[in-house]
Every structure is written in C-alpha cells, then in structure tokens.
Design a protein around this motif. Structure first.
Motif, PDB file in Angstrom:
ATOM      1  N   ASP A 110       0.829  -1.191   0.000  1.00  0.00           N
ATOM      2  CA  ASP A 110       0.000   0.000   0.000  1.00  0.00           C
ATOM      3  C   ASP A 110       0.873   1.255   0.000  1.00  0.00           C
ATOM      4  N   GLU A 111       2.026   1.169   0.617  1.00  0.00           N
ATOM      5  CA  GLU A 111       2.958   2.296   0.642  1.00  0.00           C
ATOM      6  C   GLU A 111       3.421   2.646  -0.772  1.00  0.00           C
ATOM      7  N   ASP A 112       3.672   1.621  -1.582  1.00  0.00           N
ATOM      8  CA  ASP A 112       4.078   1.844  -2.971  1.00  0.00           C
ATOM      9  C   ASP A 112       2.970   2.547  -3.755  1.00  0.00           C
ATOM     10  N   ILE A 113       1.729   2.096  -3.543  1.00  0.00           N
ATOM     11  CA  ILE A 113       0.605   2.680  -4.262  1.00  0.00           C
ATOM     12  C   ILE A 113       0.436   4.140  -3.871  1.00  0.00           C
ATOM     13  N   LYS A 114       0.592   4.437  -2.594  1.00  0.00           N
ATOM     14  CA  LYS A 114       0.470   5.820  -2.136  1.00  0.00           C
ATOM     15  C   LYS A 114       1.577   6.689  -2.741  1.00  0.00           C
ATOM     16  N   ALA A 115       2.776   6.136  -2.820  1.00  0.00           N
ATOM     17  CA  ALA A 115       3.892   6.886  -3.404  1.00  0.00           C
ATOM     18  C   ALA A 115       3.639   7.143  -4.883  1.00  0.00           C
ATOM     19  N   TYR A 116       3.112   6.141  -5.564  1.00  0.00           N
ATOM     20  CA  TYR A 116       2.792   6.271  -6.990  1.00  0.00           C
ATOM     21  C   TYR A 116       1.691   7.314  -7.178  1.00  0.00           C
ATOM     22  N   GLU A 117       0.682   7.275  -6.322  1.00  0.00           N
ATOM     23  CA  GLU A 117      -0.421   8.239  -6.422  1.00  0.00           C
ATOM     24  C   GLU A 117       0.090   9.660  -6.205  1.00  0.00           C
ATOM     25  N   LYS A 118       0.963   9.840  -5.222  1.00  0.00           N
ATOM     26  CA  LYS A 118       1.505  11.169  -4.924  1.00  0.00           C
ATOM     27  C   LYS A 118       2.265  11.726  -6.123  1.00  0.00           C
ATOM     28  N   GLU A 119       2.979  10.872  -6.809  1.00  0.00           N
ATOM     29  CA  GLU A 119       3.755  11.296  -7.975  1.00  0.00           C
ATOM     30  C   GLU A 119       2.855  11.538  -9.189  1.00  0.00           C
ATOM     31  N   TYR A 120       1.816  10.718  -9.318  1.00  0.00           N
ATOM     32  CA  TYR A 120       0.951  10.778 -10.497  1.00  0.00           C
ATOM     33  C   TYR A 120      -0.023  11.956 -10.458  1.00  0.00           C
ATOM     34  N   VAL A 148      -9.164   6.885 -15.688  1.00  0.00           N
ATOM     35  CA  VAL A 148      -8.013   7.604 -15.146  1.00  0.00           C
ATOM     36  C   VAL A 148      -7.712   7.149 -13.723  1.00  0.00           C
ATOM     37  N   GLN A 149      -6.454   6.884 -13.472  1.00  0.00           N
ATOM     38  CA  GLN A 149      -6.025   6.405 -12.160  1.00  0.00           C
ATOM     39  C   GLN A 149      -6.321   7.422 -11.058  1.00  0.00           C
ATOM     40  N   PHE A 150      -6.813   6.909  -9.935  1.00  0.00           N
ATOM     41  CA  PHE A 150      -7.055   7.705  -8.722  1.00  0.00           C
ATOM     42  C   PHE A 150      -8.120   8.789  -8.904  1.00  0.00           C
ATOM     43  N   ALA A 151      -8.965   8.641  -9.927  1.00  0.00           N
ATOM     44  CA  ALA A 151     -10.024   9.634 -10.154  1.00  0.00           C
ATOM     45  C   ALA A 151     -11.229   9.312  -9.287  1.00  0.00           C
ATOM     46  N   ARG A 152     -11.054   9.419  -7.980  1.00  0.00           N
ATOM     47  CA  ARG A 152     -12.137   9.156  -7.032  1.00  0.00           C
ATOM     48  C   ARG A 152     -13.034  10.381  -6.889  1.00  0.00           C
TER      49      ARG A 152
END
Length: 270
Positions: A110-120, A148-152
């Motif tokens: 989950d840490e990786d996903i959060k890091a990816y989201e922060k960058e994206y 689109v990724q993270f489009a919540r």
C-alpha cells in the motif's frame, strides 16, 4: 537447443529485442519493464495446467534474454554480433527463474501505491490521461473516472478544474454532458463508488486477505477484479506492470495495511 533457436521456436523471431517488443535503443528501465510485462503472460503460476509446460520454457527464455540485455557487456556483445554464447546460456538455463523473477519484482505494498499516487496526481501524465479520457468518453465523467487512475469522487472538483481549463484554452471541446452534468448522474457515480468500496472489503474478508495482505500480480486486487469486473482485468494488469517495474527490486519493503479507498479505486479500474 540454443537461446536463439528457442526464441525462434517460441516467439517467431531470433532477435532478442523483438521478443521483448523493444528497440535496441531501449533503456535498462524499458528492458526491465518489457521483460516484466511479457513474463507475466507466461508465468507458470498464471496459466492453465495444460499450458504450464510451454509457459515454463518461455519463462526460461525470457529470463535468459533479460540477463543478457541487462548486462552491459553481454548486451554490447549481442548488439555487435547478434549472437549468444550458448555455453554461457547452457549454464544459466537451469537456474530457478522464479526466484530470479521475484528478486527483480518485489511485492507491491500500500505504501508503494500511495507513493505512486503522490507522484501521479497533478503530473503531466495525469493531465494527458484526463484529456484522452475526456475526448474518448466525450466528456462523460463516469467514463473518465473509470479510465483515469485515482479519479475518485474526492478528486472530482480538482479534475473538473483541470478539464475546464483545457476547455477555456481550446484544447478540448465543451461537451454538454460534462459542462452540465445532471446532479442525479453524479450521485449515481458516487453511490457506485461507495458500493464498490463495500464489495471490495467484503470480498477481501471472504478470501481471507487480512490486514497484512500485499498487492501482487496474482494476489488480492487482481483476483477481486477478475471476480467482480472481468472486463477491467487488463487495466489492472497495466497498472500493476507500471508499479512493479517502478518499485521492483527494493528489498527494504515492509508489509502495510491496505487502505480501503486506495484498494477500491485500484479495483475499479487500474
């Protein structure tokens, strides 16, 4: 049979770069990502029982190709001669390629996903993805949120601001479904997101994927998608490919509890 012959047998080409679908100018990162993407398709743990034998052989060939193209000296020699030292190949062909693969591509937390989201989020890549989704879906926010990724829902105001700016600049046309979206349509989308969040949590519990679960290529998230939203499985594969290639090889990774919202959005479309 040598590596070149095996490439011809299983991949219909004697060119190592063509097997991976890349050019000779590919960077090390691109070589790794291409190897990961193709190896997922033939990983012995991801195919039907009647395909395991051939998949295992293909998996060995791909691992061997990666060891050559990821080694500067071996790659330079191959680029010059377009041949492979079969004595060298015969030594490495019997290694455990599953262990080799796991060393390259760690489990995704989950840490990786959060890091990816922060960058994206807020990046040029996100803006381009939003533009493409907007045009493809003719302004339909349901489509945009699915693509689109993270489009919540908690990101919709920001996303609308980005797309409205593009409309003002003349980059994209002002589709009515976007500029005047009915309130009931928006509420249905938000209700669907909440429903999927609940379904994801329930399914995770049913599968026994507790708080320590990790997101891997054939673990919880992909399994949820394939069971609940089969048509989006390829999108999930693509997302996992990007993450594994980006964060692969970090031996300091530790387990983290999966955040329901992040997990849900991954389930919805990635």
């Amino acid at each position: 049979m040598g590596l070149i012959e095996l490439c011809e047998k299983y991949f219909k080409t004697s060119n190592l770069y063509e097997v991976l679908g890349i050019t000779e100018k590919a960077t090390d990162k691109e070589v790794k990502k291409a190897y990961h993407k193709l190896s997922l398709k033939v990983h012995p743990d991801r195919v039907d029982e009647n395909e395991k034998l051939e998949a295992t052989e293909k998996f060995k060939v791909l691992g061997s190709i990666h060891t050559i193209l990821s080694d500067p000296n071996k790659r330079a020699l191959y680029d010059e001669t377009k041949s492979v030292d079969d004595d060298d190949y015969n030594v490495i062909v019997d290694r455990d390629w599953t262990i080799y693969w796991r060393m390259l591509f760690k489990k995704i937390t989950d840490e990786d996903i959060k890091a990816y989201e922060k960058e994206y989020v807020g990046s040029e890549q996100e803006k381009n993805d939003l533009k493409v989704a907007y045009l493809s879906g003719k302004g339909d926010m349901d489509y945009i949120c699915d693509q689109v990724q993270f489009a919540r829902s908690d990101q919709e105001s920001r996303i609308r601001g980005i797309l409205s700016g593009m409309i003002e600049n003349g980059e994209i046309p002002p589709y009515k479904i976007f500029t005047n979206e009915p309130a009931r349509k928006r509420k249905r989308r938000w209700a669907k997101e909440n429903r999927e969040a609940k379904e994801a949590e329930e399914l995770k519990n049913e599968l026994g994927l507790g708080s320590g679960c990790l997101f891997t290529e054939n673990n919880s998230l992909e399994l949820m998608i394939k069971q609940k939203q089969q048509s989006r499985a390829q999108q999930m594969d693509s997302f996992i490919d990007d993450l594994a290639a980006k964060y692969g090889g970090d031996k300091k990774a530790t387990k983290r509890k999966a955040a329901p919202k992040t997990e849900t959005k991954s389930k919805r479309k990635k």
